[in-house]
Design an enzyme around this catalytic site. Structure first.
Site, PDB file in Angstrom:
ATOM      1  N   ASN A   9       0.878  -1.173   0.000  1.00 54.56           N
ATOM      2  CA  ASN A   9       0.000   0.000   0.000  1.00 54.56           C
ATOM      3  C   ASN A   9       0.917   1.224   0.000  1.00 54.56           C
ATOM      4  OD1 ASN A   9      -1.759   2.083   0.455  1.00 54.56           O
ATOM      5  ND2 ASN A   9      -2.409   1.404   2.500  1.00 54.56           N
ATOM      6  N   LYS A  11       0.185   4.213  -0.174  1.00 54.44           N
ATOM      7  CA  LYS A  11      -0.431   5.399   0.459  1.00 54.44           C
ATOM      8  C   LYS A  11      -0.184   6.621  -0.434  1.00 54.44           C
ATOM      9  CE  LYS A  11      -0.163   3.106   4.869  1.00 54.44           C
ATOM     10  NZ  LYS A  11      -0.145   3.195   6.311  1.00 54.44           N
ATOM     11  N   HIS A  98      -9.593   1.261   4.959  1.00 53.24           N
ATOM     12  CA  HIS A  98      -8.310   1.448   5.651  1.00 53.24           C
ATOM     13  C   HIS A  98      -8.535   2.379   6.838  1.00 53.24           C
ATOM     14  CE1 HIS A  98      -4.185   2.510   6.545  1.00 53.24           C
ATOM     15  NE2 HIS A  98      -3.832   1.431   5.870  1.00 53.24           N
ATOM     16  N   GLU A 100      -6.902   4.730   7.948  1.00 53.76           N
ATOM     17  CA  GLU A 100      -6.650   6.152   7.665  1.00 53.76           C
ATOM     18  C   GLU A 100      -7.877   6.794   7.024  1.00 53.76           C
ATOM     19  OE1 GLU A 100      -2.969   5.500   5.560  1.00 53.76           O
ATOM     20  OE2 GLU A 100      -2.033   4.902   7.454  1.00 53.76           O
ATOM     21  N   GLU A 169      -5.391  -4.930  10.494  1.00 56.40           N
ATOM     22  CA  GLU A 169      -4.383  -3.889  10.687  1.00 56.40           C
ATOM     23  C   GLU A 169      -4.652  -3.155  12.001  1.00 56.40           C
ATOM     24  OE1 GLU A 169      -2.476  -2.672   6.657  1.00 56.40           O
ATOM     25  OE2 GLU A 169      -4.075  -1.276   7.139  1.00 56.40           O
ATOM     26  N   GLY A 175       2.546   2.249  10.838  1.00 57.19           N
ATOM     27  CA  GLY A 175       3.517   3.326  10.700  1.00 57.19           C
ATOM     28  C   GLY A 175       4.226   3.682  11.999  1.00 57.19           C
ATOM     29  N   SER A 213       3.350  -2.187  10.328  1.00 53.67           N
ATOM     30  CA  SER A 213       4.790  -2.293  10.573  1.00 53.67           C
ATOM     31  C   SER A 213       5.352  -3.677  10.241  1.00 53.67           C
ATOM     32  CB  SER A 213       5.145  -1.890  12.010  1.00 53.67           C
ATOM     33  OG  SER A 213       4.802  -0.525  12.233  1.00 53.67           O
TER      34      SER A 213
HETATM   35  P1  13P Z   1       3.033   0.355   7.671  1.00 56.91           P
HETATM   36  O1  13P Z   1       3.531  -0.950   7.086  1.00 56.91           O
HETATM   37  O2  13P Z   1       3.775   1.548   7.187  1.00 56.91           O
HETATM   38  O3  13P Z   1       2.901   0.277   9.155  1.00 56.91           O
HETATM   39  O4  13P Z   1       1.539   0.540   7.096  1.00 56.91           O
HETATM   40  C1  13P Z   1       0.652  -0.513   7.177  1.00 56.91           C
HETATM   41  C2  13P Z   1      -0.571  -0.157   6.430  1.00 56.91           C
HETATM   42  O5  13P Z   1      -1.322   0.717   6.824  1.00 56.91           O
HETATM   43  C3  13P Z   1      -0.836  -0.861   5.172  1.00 56.91           C
HETATM   44  O6  13P Z   1      -2.104  -0.598   4.695  1.00 56.91           O
END
Ligand code: 13P
Length: 252
Positions: A9, A11, A98, A100, A169, A175, A213
């Protein structure tokens, strides 16, 4: 046995130049990362780059994914991208729900369920994200939260539920560099698996990914858990060597 799925992803990262370098790098290392095994590899890219990355991944064994899809079919929804539009660019997977988007854009469980429905009806596999916040985990609500989030998608999508991918997740792991331990992740995956089992006789087909992560150092142990069928990778998917190491861990 299910084929493992490793999805990057990206982002809101990338540029025309950086995307080309990243995809070429992954392509070059893919055969040796995989060996004789097969792993489904997907990159979920910002919508404006779908056309570019569609060309880049052609014939490479890497599938294209989006980071979202509209809950509407078409019309007056400024800024939204429909499932049919994604299909025009050979998108095979769409991340929905997601954290976010749930947090920054107020997406509800019901909207996420509708997004999954629109993806499915266009022949796109939704990657449905679920996960608890730190406060919810500390309050002992992890199971309730993920079950509630998945229940909405099951309710709206009925027998098609065996066609989805689920991504667990934990919000506190995204992150932050703080990964769920393999035991913590497996415990939640087992809960999700039994919820799917109650919803469809084809639950074994559903891949449940871990995200938060996941990196080159911890991927192998997470991916060796019985109910972890792959990963949804953020930061580490932007680095060729790290992404390839995670792919090869999935190929073991
Ligand atoms: P990270 O791997 O940067 O923690 O992000 C995970 C994520 O949100 C994947 O959709």
């Amino acid at each position: 046995m299910k084929q493992k799925l490793i999805a990057g992803n990206w982002k809101m990262n990338g540029s025309l130049i950086a995307n080309a370098a990243l995809v070429h790098g992954v392509q070059q290392g893919l055969a040796s990362a995989l060996g004789a095994k097969r792993v489904q590899v997907v990159v979920c890219v910002p919508a404006v780059y779908l056309s570019q990355v569609q060309q880049l991944v052609q014939g490479s064994g890497i599938d294209l994914g989006s980071q979202d899809v509209s809950a509407h079919e078409q019309g007056a929804f400024t800024g939204e991208v429909s499932a049919a539009m994604l299909k025009d660019f050979a998108v095979r997977y769409a991340i929905v729900g997601h954290s976010e988007r749930r947090q920054c854009h107020g997406e509800t469980d019901e909207q996420v369920a509708l997004k999954a429905q629109h993806a499915l009806s266009a022949g796109i596999t939704p990657i449905v994200c679920v996960g608890e916040t730190l406060a919810e985990r500390e309050a002992g609500k992890t199971e309730d939260v993920v079950k509630r989030q998945l229940a909405a998608v099951i309710h709206t999508n009925g027998h098609c539920i065996s066609e989805i991918v689920v991504a667990y997740e934990p919000v506190w792991a995204i992150g932050t560099g703080q990964t769920a331990s393999p035991t913590q992740a497996q415990a939640v995956h087992a809960v999700l698996r039994s919820q799917l089992k109650a919803a469809t006789e084809h639950s074994d087909r559903v891949r449940i990914l871990y995200g938060g992560s996941m990196n080159a150092a911890n991927a192998a142990e997470l991916l060796s858990q019985p109910d972890i069928d792959g990963g949804l990778i953020g930061g580490a998917a932007l680095k060729v060597a790290d992404f390839l190491t995670i792919i090869s861990a999935a190929a073991r």
